[in-house]
Design an enzyme around this catalytic site. Structure first.
Site, PDB file in Angstrom:
ATOM      1  N   ARG A 107      36.973  41.046  51.595  1.00  0.00           N
ATOM      2  CA  ARG A 107      38.169  40.357  52.534  1.00  0.00           C
ATOM      3  C   ARG A 107      39.014  41.514  52.922  1.00  0.00           C
ATOM      4  O   ARG A 107      39.602  42.405  52.238  1.00  0.00           O
ATOM      5  CB  ARG A 107      39.114  39.507  51.252  1.00  0.00           C
ATOM      6  N   HIS A 152      39.099  41.525  46.113  1.00  0.00           N
ATOM      7  CA  HIS A 152      38.212  41.212  47.395  1.00  0.00           C
ATOM      8  C   HIS A 152      38.102  42.410  48.279  1.00  0.00           C
ATOM      9  O   HIS A 152      37.009  42.716  48.739  1.00  0.00           O
ATOM     10  CB  HIS A 152      38.488  40.049  48.099  1.00  0.00           C
ATOM     11  N   ASP A 159      33.722  35.080  45.702  1.00  0.00           N
ATOM     12  CA  ASP A 159      34.193  33.391  45.373  1.00  0.00           C
ATOM     13  C   ASP A 159      32.941  32.782  45.670  1.00  0.00           C
ATOM     14  O   ASP A 159      32.430  32.668  46.581  1.00  0.00           O
ATOM     15  CB  ASP A 159      35.404  33.142  45.907  1.00  0.00           C
ATOM     16  N   GLU A 241      40.347  31.677  37.400  1.00  0.00           N
ATOM     17  CA  GLU A 241      39.732  31.156  38.697  1.00  0.00           C
ATOM     18  C   GLU A 241      38.369  30.775  38.306  1.00  0.00           C
ATOM     19  O   GLU A 241      37.703  31.940  38.182  1.00  0.00           O
ATOM     20  CB  GLU A 241      39.805  31.901  40.041  1.00  0.00           C
ATOM     21  N   HIS A 244      35.789  32.965  40.930  1.00  0.00           N
ATOM     22  CA  HIS A 244      36.229  34.454  41.052  1.00  0.00           C
ATOM     23  C   HIS A 244      35.437  35.318  40.277  1.00  0.00           C
ATOM     24  O   HIS A 244      35.722  35.354  39.240  1.00  0.00           O
ATOM     25  CB  HIS A 244      37.444  34.395  41.129  1.00  0.00           C
TER      26      HIS A 244
END
Length: 267
Positions: A107, A152, A159, A241, A244
């Site tokens: 990301r 990320h 994810d 999460e 994740h």
């Protein structure tokens, strides 16, 4: 003489435009100026084309409600060790009748900045009914759902979920459609083709905690299948999460990259 005067006039106008900041570089120049991925990064599809990719941030079906900055193409990019580890996990899951499906991989920092701007805009709650029904938007930073840096951006975090084979096709999200809470029963939520994990992806709720005791039966078994399979190949889960995971050791534990998510970024 007239041609010389015309040329000088054009040159003067160009110089003024450049000084005023009104001249724009051609697309090729802009592309050349974009940061590139280090050679340790690779497209996941080049390592394992069987892993399903549903890159949510290239679409409007995410908690912001629009395509996120920096996501030029629906492409999973990771550091090579992380991609190879996913390949090993996929081999194990395929033998059990499952496939991995990734929602997000590398990301860029500009995408994280987009999240931060959105979180500070308390008036924009268009996706609240699905992604954070019980969370006041003013608490997204305090509760840890949004941060100014993301693992990320270092390239080894992903994810993802598991899908029972043969995989059904997930229908496209239609902006403006009625939103259903991400913790609703799977039959009522957006029709993701993944195994039932008790919540949808990016569900801002404590039910998303991997070991939440309210998640039982098949949902808990599905979470454990994902977690245990990835742990065997070096991935560590973020307890808050279920989707994740970060591959350890990270190649770039202290570097936050900002090259766009696109084939062009890969050297």
């Amino acid at each position: 003489m007239r041609r010389l005067a015309t040329a000088l006039s054009a040159l003067t106008l160009t110089t003024v435009a450049l000084l005023a900041g009104t001249a724009t570089a051609p697309p090729a120049a802009r592309a050349a100026s974009e940061p590139k991925a280090p050679e340790e990064f690779v497209a996941l599809r080049a390592v394992d084309p069987t892993i399903i990719q549903e890159m949510r941030y290239t679409t409007a079906h995410n908690f912001v409600g629009e395509r996120i900055d920096g996501y030029r193409q629906p492409l999973c990019i990771l550091t090579r060790p992380a991609a190879r580890a996913l390949h090993e996990a996929q081999r194990k899951l395929l033998r059990q009748g499952y496939s991995l499906k990734v929602y997000d991989c590398y990301r860029p920092q500009r995408a994280v900045d987009h999240f931060v701007r959105w979180a500070k805009d308390l008036g924009d709650e268009r996706m609240k009914p699905e992604f954070y029904p019980h969370v006041d938007k003013s608490r997204l930073f305090a509760d840890g759902y949004i941060a100014e840096k993301s693992g990320h951006s270092r390239g080894s975090t992903v994810d993802l979920t598991v899908v029972r084979l043969p995989a059904k096709k997930t229908r496209p999200y239609v902006p403006g459609e009625t939103l259903v809470p991400c913790y609703a029963p799977q039959s009522e939520r957006f029709p993701d083709n993944s195994a039932d994990m008790g919540t949808g992806f990016d569900c801002f709720d404590t039910l998303s905690h991997t070991e939440d005791p309210r998640i039982r039966g098949t949902q808990r078994a599905n979470r454990q299948l994902l977690k245990n399979t990835l742990a065997d190949v070096g991935f560590v889960n973020l307890p808050e999460e279920w989707w994740h995971f970060t591959h350890k050791p990270e190649l770039f534990p202290d570097t936050y990259f900002d090259f766009p998510v696109s084939v062009r970024s890969l050297t």
